[in-house]
Design an enzyme around this catalytic site. Structure first.
Site, mmCIF file in Angstrom:
data_model
loop_
_atom_site.group_PDB
_atom_site.id
_atom_site.type_symbol
_atom_site.label_atom_id
_atom_site.label_comp_id
_atom_site.label_asym_id
_atom_site.label_seq_id
_atom_site.Cartn_x
_atom_site.Cartn_y
_atom_site.Cartn_z
ATOM 1 N N TYR A 23 0.900 -4.363 12.070
ATOM 2 C CA TYR A 23 0.754 -2.913 11.863
ATOM 3 C C TYR A 23 1.533 -2.090 12.885
ATOM 4 C CZ TYR A 23 -2.666 -3.936 8.329
ATOM 5 O OH TYR A 23 -3.263 -4.406 7.195
ATOM 6 N N HIS A 82 -3.879 0.898 12.171
ATOM 7 C CA HIS A 82 -3.629 -0.349 12.890
ATOM 8 C C HIS A 82 -4.957 -1.017 13.233
ATOM 9 C CE1 HIS A 82 -2.067 -3.395 15.297
ATOM 10 N NE2 HIS A 82 -1.913 -2.777 16.434
ATOM 11 N N ASN A 101 -10.318 -2.810 2.616
ATOM 12 C CA ASN A 101 -10.028 -2.800 1.188
ATOM 13 C C ASN A 101 -11.314 -2.566 0.404
ATOM 14 O OD1 ASN A 101 -7.258 -3.282 1.241
ATOM 15 N ND2 ASN A 101 -7.465 -5.503 1.143
ATOM 16 N N HIS A 151 0.826 -1.221 0.000
ATOM 17 C CA HIS A 151 0.000 0.000 0.000
ATOM 18 C C HIS A 151 0.859 1.269 0.000
ATOM 19 C CE1 HIS A 151 -3.890 -2.081 0.891
ATOM 20 N NE2 HIS A 151 -3.083 -2.961 1.451
HETATM 21 FE FE1 HDD Z 1 -2.529 -4.821 5.500
HETATM 22 C C1 HDD Z 1 -1.038 -1.818 5.187
HETATM 23 C C2 HDD Z 1 -5.489 -3.514 4.332
HETATM 24 C C3 HDD Z 1 -3.941 -7.954 5.519
HETATM 25 C C4 HDD Z 1 0.235 -6.047 6.961
HETATM 26 N N1 HDD Z 1 -3.131 -3.018 4.855
HETATM 27 C C5 HDD Z 1 -2.376 -1.896 4.815
HETATM 28 C C6 HDD Z 1 -3.163 -0.803 4.337
HETATM 29 C C7 HDD Z 1 -4.419 -1.273 4.097
HETATM 30 C C8 HDD Z 1 -4.408 -2.678 4.430
HETATM 31 C C9 HDD Z 1 -5.596 -0.496 3.582
HETATM 32 C C10 HDD Z 1 -2.654 0.597 4.114
HETATM 33 C C11 HDD Z 1 -2.874 1.462 5.302
HETATM 34 C C12 HDD Z 1 -2.421 2.862 5.003
HETATM 35 O O1 HDD Z 1 -3.017 3.491 4.112
HETATM 36 O O2 HDD Z 1 -1.487 3.299 5.665
HETATM 37 N N2 HDD Z 1 -4.322 -5.591 4.954
HETATM 38 C C13 HDD Z 1 -5.438 -4.862 4.593
HETATM 39 C C14 HDD Z 1 -6.585 -5.751 4.548
HETATM 40 C C15 HDD Z 1 -6.146 -6.989 4.865
HETATM 41 C C16 HDD Z 1 -4.737 -6.893 5.134
HETATM 42 C C17 HDD Z 1 -7.999 -5.302 4.215
HETATM 43 C C18 HDD Z 1 -6.920 -8.268 4.983
HETATM 44 C C19 HDD Z 1 -8.157 -8.330 5.322
HETATM 45 N N3 HDD Z 1 -1.950 -6.658 6.089
HETATM 46 C C20 HDD Z 1 -2.694 -7.820 6.044
HETATM 47 C C21 HDD Z 1 -1.952 -8.889 6.679
HETATM 48 C C22 HDD Z 1 -0.771 -8.347 7.105
HETATM 49 C C23 HDD Z 1 -0.793 -6.951 6.718
HETATM 50 C C24 HDD Z 1 -2.454 -10.316 6.838
HETATM 51 C C25 HDD Z 1 0.383 -8.999 7.829
HETATM 52 C C26 HDD Z 1 0.312 -10.073 8.521
HETATM 53 N N4 HDD Z 1 -0.686 -4.079 5.913
HETATM 54 C C27 HDD Z 1 0.271 -4.744 6.577
HETATM 55 C C28 HDD Z 1 1.474 -3.893 6.919
HETATM 56 C C29 HDD Z 1 1.040 -2.504 6.357
HETATM 57 C C30 HDD Z 1 -0.307 -2.799 5.747
HETATM 58 C C31 HDD Z 1 2.772 -4.440 6.472
HETATM 59 C C32 HDD Z 1 2.012 -1.794 5.446
HETATM 60 C C33 HDD Z 1 2.086 -0.381 5.932
HETATM 61 C C34 HDD Z 1 1.353 -0.387 7.184
HETATM 62 O O3 HDD Z 1 0.867 -1.630 7.432
HETATM 63 O O4 HDD Z 1 1.184 0.557 7.923
HETATM 64 O O5 HDD Z 1 1.667 -3.846 8.286
#
Ligand code: HDD
Length: 748
Positions: free
Chosen positions: A415, A392, A200, A128
C-alpha cells in the site's frame, strides 16, 4: 553600490551574525560550562512552525497560512486567473494572427490550459479502481477500552472518518453492479494519528500469502490479449486460478453468493479480514477480527437486476450512496469485534487465526459492538478526495497492531509502494484528504510534490540545533510502542503451516448454512460463470472442487453445464453450520428505500399525496411515475417510463388506475395468460420486472385491475385493496423483509 562593495557587506554581516551566535559562551572555551553530551530535553525556544505539520491548519498552496479551509484553498478570489494568479479576460479564444489564424506560440494561457488538461489523469488503482467515497463520524461506545488503549475507542469519543467503497476488478469507469468483492476502506482521523481499516465486504481472502496477490489479480483482470471481460470473474483465467489454487474456493463461494451483488453500499457488511492484535493500557494483548454491521441489514440485488443496472445505470451504487446522504438518510454501521486470547498458537477452536481464508463463525465468537459509524457528507470533489485518498494497512494507532498473517505483511509493503506511482511521490500524506488531524512532526524532507516549507535545520535525532525537536513520546504521551511479541525460533522456509491445507471445510460450511433460495442463487451463479468459460479442462477442474464442497451443488452445476458430476476427491472434515452467515431472514428499517407510484389522471391523486407523505415520514423515497414529465393534475412527476426501471425501486404501487395503452405503442402480453391489452406496455414491463425480482407490489381502487390483468392476484407479496392507506401499511410491512422471498422457485 559596486558589486565588490556588496559582497564585502554581505561577508561582514555574516561574520557579525556568526559572532552573535557564539554568545552565550562557546562550549569548551576556557571559563565556560563543560559541554553537554545530552540532547536537550526541552526546546530552548519554540521551533519555527512547519506548515504541513499543523493539521488541519488551513494553508495556501505556498504553505502560507490561509483563511480558507485546505480543500477550498484551490479556488481563491472572484476572477479567473492563470495558474500563477494573473487575471484573465478571455478563455474561449486562442491568440491568433487575425480571426482566422494561425495561432501564435506566445499564447501562454492556451499552452498552460491544454498542458494541464493533458495531464489530468493519474494512474487508476491497480485494483479497486472503481469506488465511491463519503465523509462521516465514528463514535465509540467505550466497550473496547478494556482490550485496547486506542483513543478512538474511548467512550463517546468522536472521530472523523472518510470511507471508500469499491469494486475490485473493474477499471475506474466500469459498472457498479458487477459480481465482485467490494472494498470497504475506512480512514479514521484519530487524535493519535490516522488509523486505516482496509477491509472488504467478504470476511475471507483468495490467497493465504501476499506473494500470490499479483497472480490472483492477473487471473481476475481481463485477458491480456483481448482485454475482456471487464470487471468480472466469469472467464477462464479466473476459474483456472481458483481451481488450481484451491485456497481461493472459499472466497469464490462468497462471490458466487448474493454477497457478490450488494443492493447498495449501505447494505453491506464489512470485514477487516485479518486477525489484528489489540493492546490495552497495561500492555496486555488480545487478538481480534473487525466487523462492520449495516443498520439496514445485508441486502443484495438479483442477478437480473445487477445485469440490468450495469446497462441502465452503471453508477447505481455511487448514485445510491450519494442520494441517500444528500437526502439525509445517513448510512449507519456498527463496528464490532470478535476477540480471542493471544495464545502462542494463535488459533481459536481449531481455526488458525493467521489464515486469511478462514473466518470465525459468530456462533463461536459473538461480535461485540464497540461503536457506530454514520456517513454524513458527500465528497466535494471526487478526484481530490475519493481518487487521491490513500489507505494503508500499516496506518495503525497505539492500541491496534497487526499480526504475522503473511497476507497482511505483504499488504503492509504494497500500500505504500503503490502510492508512489499512483500519487507520484512520497508526499501523498500531505494531500488534504490524507492529512492526519493529529499534529505531524516527522523528519521526512523534500521529494516530489513537497508542499510544506519546513523550518528548522536538524531533521535528525538526537540534535541540538533545533533544540532537540522533535521529541520522543512515551506510552503516557500516546506513543506507538511495539509489543514485544515472542516469535518461535524456526528455519527460514518458503512454506505454509499445515493448518492452511484445509481449503474446503469452511467453503462447505458457508454453502450448507445458506437458505434454499440463497443456495439456488449460488448454483445459478456457478452455472453462469463456468458457462462463460471456454476451456473444458477449467470447467471440469472447478466441478471437481464443487464435488469436494457439496455433492448436490456439484450435481446441479454439472447439469447446467451438461457435464458429468465427479465424485469428491478429498476427505473434508464436516464443521457445524453457521446460520449467521445467511442474509435471511430478518426485518430491517426502510431508510432511503425507493417506492415507485404509478399515476394516471383518472387515478386517486389525493391518495398519492397521502402515500407520499407517509413514505417520506418513514424515511422512504417516493417516486411518482407517469408517461410524461411535468405534472399530472397538479401532482409532480419524478420519473417517466423513459427514466425509470424496476431496478431502482424496492416496491411499486399503482395509484387508483394504471395508464392505458397509448395508441402509438403496440400492447404486448408479457406474461402467459395475462390480459394486458388495455395496459400501457411500459407499466406491464415495470410490474413484470418487479414481480420477477420479488419486490412488493401494491395497487388500490381501479389500479388493482392492472394486477388482475397480469395474473398477479393472490400472489405472495402482492397487495390490493380499496384505499391507499391500507395497501401502503401492508406494503411497508412486507418491505421490511427486503424481498418477497417466497416468490423464488426454491423458496426461502
Ligand atoms: Fe488490497 C487496494 C482491500 C489484499 C494490494 N485493497 C485495496 C482497497 C481495498 C483493499 C478496500 C482499496 C482502497 C481504496 O479504496 O483506496 N486488499 C484488501 C483486502 C485484502 C487485500 C481486504 C485482503 C484481506 N491488497 C491485498 C494484497 C495486496 C494488496 C495481498 C498486495 C500484496 N490493495 C493493494 C494495492 C491497492 C489495494 C495494490 C491498490 C490501490 C491501493 O492499494 O491504494 O496496494
Amino acid at each position: 553600490k559596486a558589486v565588490g562593495e556588496k559582497v564585502e557587506e554581505v561577508a561582514e554581516t555574516a561574520a557579525s551574525k556568526a559572532a552573535s551566535l557564539t554568545e552565550p559562551p562557546i562550549p569548551g572555551a576556557p571559563g565556560s560550562e563543560p559541554p553537554s553530551l545530552e540532547e536537550p530535553t526541552e526546546p530552548r525556544e519554540t521551533p519555527p512552525p512547519k506548515p504541513d505539520q499543523e493539521q488541519p491548519t488551513p494553508l495556501s498552496p505556498t504553505g502560507a497560512p490561509s483563511a480558507d479551509p485546505p480543500t477550498a484553498s484551490a479556488q481563491q478570489g472572484a476572477y479567473l486567473t492563470t495558474a500563477t494568479g494573473v487575471r484573465l479576460h478571455d478563455t474561449d479564444h486562442s491568440l491568433k494572427v487575425g480571426a482566422r489564424g494561425p495561432t501564435v506560440l506566445a499564447d501562454h494561457h492556451l499552452r498552460e490550459k491544454i498542458m494541464h488538461f493533458d495531464h489530468e489523469r493519474i494512474p487508476e488503482r491497480v485494483v479497486h479502481a472503481r469506488g465511491a467515497g463519503a465523509h462521516g463520524v465514528f463514535v465509540a461506545n467505550g466497550a473496547a477500552t478494556s482490550v485496547s488503549r486506542a483513543a478512538v475507542f474511548g467512550k463517546d469519543v468522536e472521530t472523523p472518518v472518510f470511507v471508500r467503497f469499491s469494486t475490485v476488478l473493474g477499471s475506474r469507469g466500469s459498472a457498479d453492479t458487477v459480481r465482485d468483492t467490494r472494498g470497504f476502506a475506512v480512514k479514521f482521523y484519530s487524535s493519535e494519528g490516522n488509523w486505516d481499516l482496509v477491509g472488504n465486504n467478504i470476511p475471507v481472502f483468495f490467497i493465504q500469502d501476499g506473494i500470490k496477490f499479483p497472480d490472483v489479480i492477473h487471473a481476475g483482470k481481463p485477458h491480456p490479449d483481448r482485454e475482456i471481460p471487464q470487471a468480472q470473474s466469469a472467464h477462464d483465467t479466473f476459474w483456472d486460478f481458483v481451481s488450481l489454487h484451491t485456497e481461493g474456493q472459499h472466497h469464490a463461494m462468497w462471490n458466487m453468493s448474493d454477497r457478490g451483488l450488494p443492493r447498495s453500499y449501505r447494505m453491506m457488511e464489512g470485514f477487516g479480514v485479518h486477525t489484528f492484535r489489540l493492546v490495552d493500557a497495561e500492555g496486555g494483548t488480545t487478538l481480534c477480527k473487525f466487523h462492520w454491521k449495516p443498520r439496514l441489514g445485508v441486502h443484495s440485488l438479483t442477478w437480473e437486476e445487477a445485469q440490468l443496472a450495469a446497462g441502465v445505470d452503471p453508477d447505481f451504487h455511487r448514485r445510491d450512496l450519494h442520494d441517500a446522504i444528500e437526502s439525509g438518510a445517513y448510512p449507519v454501521w456498527d463496528l464490532g469485534i470478535q476477540t480471542f486470547a493471544d495464545t502462542p498458537d494463535q488459533t481459536f477452536e481449531g481455526i488458525d487465526l493467521l489464515d486469511p481464508t478462514k473466518l470465525v463463525p459468530e456462533e463461536l465468537a459473538p461480535v461485540q459492538l464497540i461503536g457506530t459509524m454514520t456517513l454524513t457528507g458527500n465528497p466535494t470533489n471526487y478526484f481530490a478526495e475519493t481518487e487521491q485518498v490513500a489507505f494503508h494497512t500499516g496506518h495503525l494507532v497505539p492500541g491496534i497492531d497487526g499480526t504475522d498473517d503473511p497476507l497482511l505483511m505483504a499488504r503492509n509493503f504494497s500500500y505504500l509502494d503503490t502510492q508512489l506511482t499512483r500519487l507520484a511521490g512520497p508526499n501523498f500524506n500531505q494531500i488534504p484528504i490524507n492529512r492526519p488531524h493529529a499534529p505531524v512532526n516527522d523528519m521526512h524532507r523534500d521529494g516530489y510534490h513537497q508542499s510544506a516549507v519546513h523550518g528548522g535545520v536538524a531533521p535528525y535525532k538526537p540534535n541540538t540545533l533545533d533544540g532537540g525537536c522533535p521529541f520522543f513520546a512515551g506510552m503516557d504521551e500516546g506513543a506507538f510502542v511495539d509489543v514485544p511479541v515472542q516469535v518461535p525460533a524456526a528455519s527460514k522456509v518458503r512454506a505454509n503451516p499445515a493448518s492452511y491445507d484445509d481449503h474446503y471445510s469452511q467453503t462447505r460450511q458457508f454453502y450448507r448454512s445458506m437458505t434454499p433460495v440463497e443456495q439456488e442463487h449460488i448454483v445459478l451463479a456457478y452455472t453462469f460463470e463456468l458457462g462463460k468459460c471456454y476451456e473444458q479442462a477449467v470447467k471440469e477442474r472447478q466441478l471437481q472442487c464443487l464435488a469436494n464442497i457439496d455433492a448436490d451443488l456439484c450435481a446441479q452445476v454439472a447439469t447446467g453445464l451438461g457435464l458429468p458430476a465427479p465424485a469428491a476427491s478429498v476427505e473434508v472434515p464436516d464443521v457445524e453450520l453457521s446460520p449467521a452467515l445467511s442474509q435471511l431472514p430478518g426485518e430491517w428499517p426502510p431508510d432511503g428505500r425507493m417506492v415507485g407510484i404509478v399515476v394516471d389522471p383518472s387515478g386517486d391523486l389525493e391518495g398519492v399525496e397521502a402515500t407520499r407523505r407517509t413514505l417520506l415520514a418513514a424515511g422512504v423515497v417516493p417516486l411518482v411515475i407517469a408517461p410524461h414529465g411535468g405534472q399530472v393534475e397538479g401532482t409532480t412527476v419524478q420519473r417517466t417510463f423513459a427514466t425509470v426501471r424496476s431496478i431502482e425501486l424496492d416496491a411499486v404501487l399503482v395509484a387508483g388506475a394504471a395508464p392505458p395503452a397509448p395508441d402509438a405503442l403496440p400492447a404486448r402480453d408479457a406474461k402467459a395468460g395475462a390480459d394486458t391489452a388495455a395496459l400501457d406496455p411500459r407499466v406491464t414491463l415495470l410490474l413484470e420486472e418487479c414481480y420477477r425480482h420479488a419486490k412488493v407490489i401494491g395497487a388500490w381502487g381501479d389500479g388493482t385491475a392492472a394486477l388482475t390483468a397480469l395474473g398477479l392476484d393472490g400472489v405472495a407479496g402482492v397487495v390490493s385493496g380499496d384505499d391507499a392507506a391500507g395497501v401502503l401499511a401492508d406494503v411497508q410491512a412486507l418491505m421490511a423483509h427486503h424481498r418477497v422471498w417466497e416468490r423464488f422457485p426454491a423458496r426461502a
